[in-house]
Structures are given as structure tokens and as C-alpha cells.
Design an enzyme around this catalytic site. Sequence first.
Site, PDB file in Angstrom:
ATOM      1  N   ASP A  73       0.868  -1.172   0.000  1.00 49.23           N
ATOM      2  CA  ASP A  73       0.000   0.000   0.000  1.00 49.23           C
ATOM      3  C   ASP A  73       0.909   1.227   0.000  1.00 49.23           C
ATOM      4  O   ASP A  73       2.107   1.126   0.301  1.00 49.23           O
ATOM      5  CB  ASP A  73      -0.897  -0.043   1.243  1.00 49.23           C
ATOM      6  CG  ASP A  73      -1.768   1.186   1.367  1.00 49.23           C
ATOM      7  OD1 ASP A  73      -2.390   1.572   0.357  1.00 49.23           O
ATOM      8  OD2 ASP A  73      -1.833   1.766   2.475  1.00 49.23           O
ATOM      9  N   ASP A 115      -0.099   5.103   0.955  1.00 49.54           N
ATOM     10  CA  ASP A 115      -0.280   6.085   2.032  1.00 49.54           C
ATOM     11  C   ASP A 115      -0.326   5.389   3.396  1.00 49.54           C
ATOM     12  O   ASP A 115      -1.098   4.454   3.609  1.00 49.54           O
ATOM     13  CB  ASP A 115      -1.565   6.890   1.807  1.00 49.54           C
ATOM     14  CG  ASP A 115      -1.544   7.647   0.486  1.00 49.54           C
ATOM     15  OD1 ASP A 115      -0.460   8.061   0.050  1.00 49.54           O
ATOM     16  OD2 ASP A 115      -2.630   7.819  -0.113  1.00 49.54           O
TER      17      ASP A 115
HETATM   18 MG   LIG Z   1      -2.851   3.191   3.564  1.00 55.19          MG
END
Ligand SMILES: [Mg+2]
Length: 178
Positions: free
Chosen positions: A7, A9
Amino acid sequence: MKLIILDRDGVINQDRKDFVKSADEWIALPGSLAAIARLSQAGWKVVVASNQSGIARGLFDMAALTAMHNKLRKELAALGGAVDAFFLCPHGPDDGCVCRKPLPGLFHDIARRYDVSLDGVPAVGDSLRDLQASVQAGCRPWLVRTGNGEKTAASPELPPGTEIRDDLAAVVDALLEA
Ligand SMILES: [Mg+2]
Ligand SMILES: [Zn+2]
């Protein structure tokens, strides 16, 4: 092929409640890029799978997203690392797409692109939806405590077998030791 799915962020860079909207707002978390560089140097292919509903919400455009990823690539390259590809969902929660996590569409795209099974492939996230999407695709879920991770670690819905570490560097330590 050693493949890992990250992932973005809250795992690689600081998340923001009002969305990361520009390259200026894209700020790497301490140690995250050095950790990715260690994977690259150990022969891993690193790909990013990220919900970016800020596109659908009109908060930023594809050019801004490209600028963020160019910044990431440049800072990472200076450390000797690389991201092989970014897989992005630009849709909003009500768009009915199949790629917005917790749905596994981005992961299926990755499996098709590399022509591999994702069984046992490590996937690292900070939110429940990252882990849920990854296990649906057969990945082994890793949760970091950065970003939303501290809150996520307390969730009763955590997929069984989720490995929890403080941050991406600690995940990479564990993967490279194995
Ligand atoms: Mg995230
Ligand atoms: Zn989507």
C-alpha cells in the site's frame, strides 16, 4: 520471482486526513524508502497497490499523481531502489468499481500482469481494507503500525494470520531474514 505488494499512504509515505494531493504533500515515512531499496537490492520486485479516490473526488488529477510517483521514484533511486509498477484505483466509494480495496481487483491485475499466482505473496498495508483485499487474492497479509495501522491492529476483523510490525523497515527485516 520474489514479489511484494505495498500500500502507499501510511506505509511508504505520511497519510493525510485531507488526502495527499500533490508532490509537495507526498512525504516519505522515515526509513521506508531505504527498506524498499533493500528489497530491490535483494532481487525483489516491488509493486504498489493504492486506492486514490482523490481523483474521483476531484481533489487532484492524474498529472499530480504522476508527479507524486516521480518524486517517490527519484528519492528511492538515490537509495538504490525501484518500484516496478503502480496499480491504482482512481474511483470513489460509490462508483461500483472492482478495484477499490477491500475488493481484490488491483491484486488480480497484478497477478495477470506478472502472470503469477499471488499465493503467499507478502502484501503490506496499514488499513483493514488493504489486508482484506490482499487475503482475497491469496496474499500473506502484513500490517504496519504506521498510518492507520495502530487503530487497525486493534480491529476484531483482522484477517487470521496477519503479521504485525512497527513499520515497513521491520517487515523487510523479517522478510530478508526468512
Ligand atoms: Mg494506507
Ligand atoms: Zn476502482
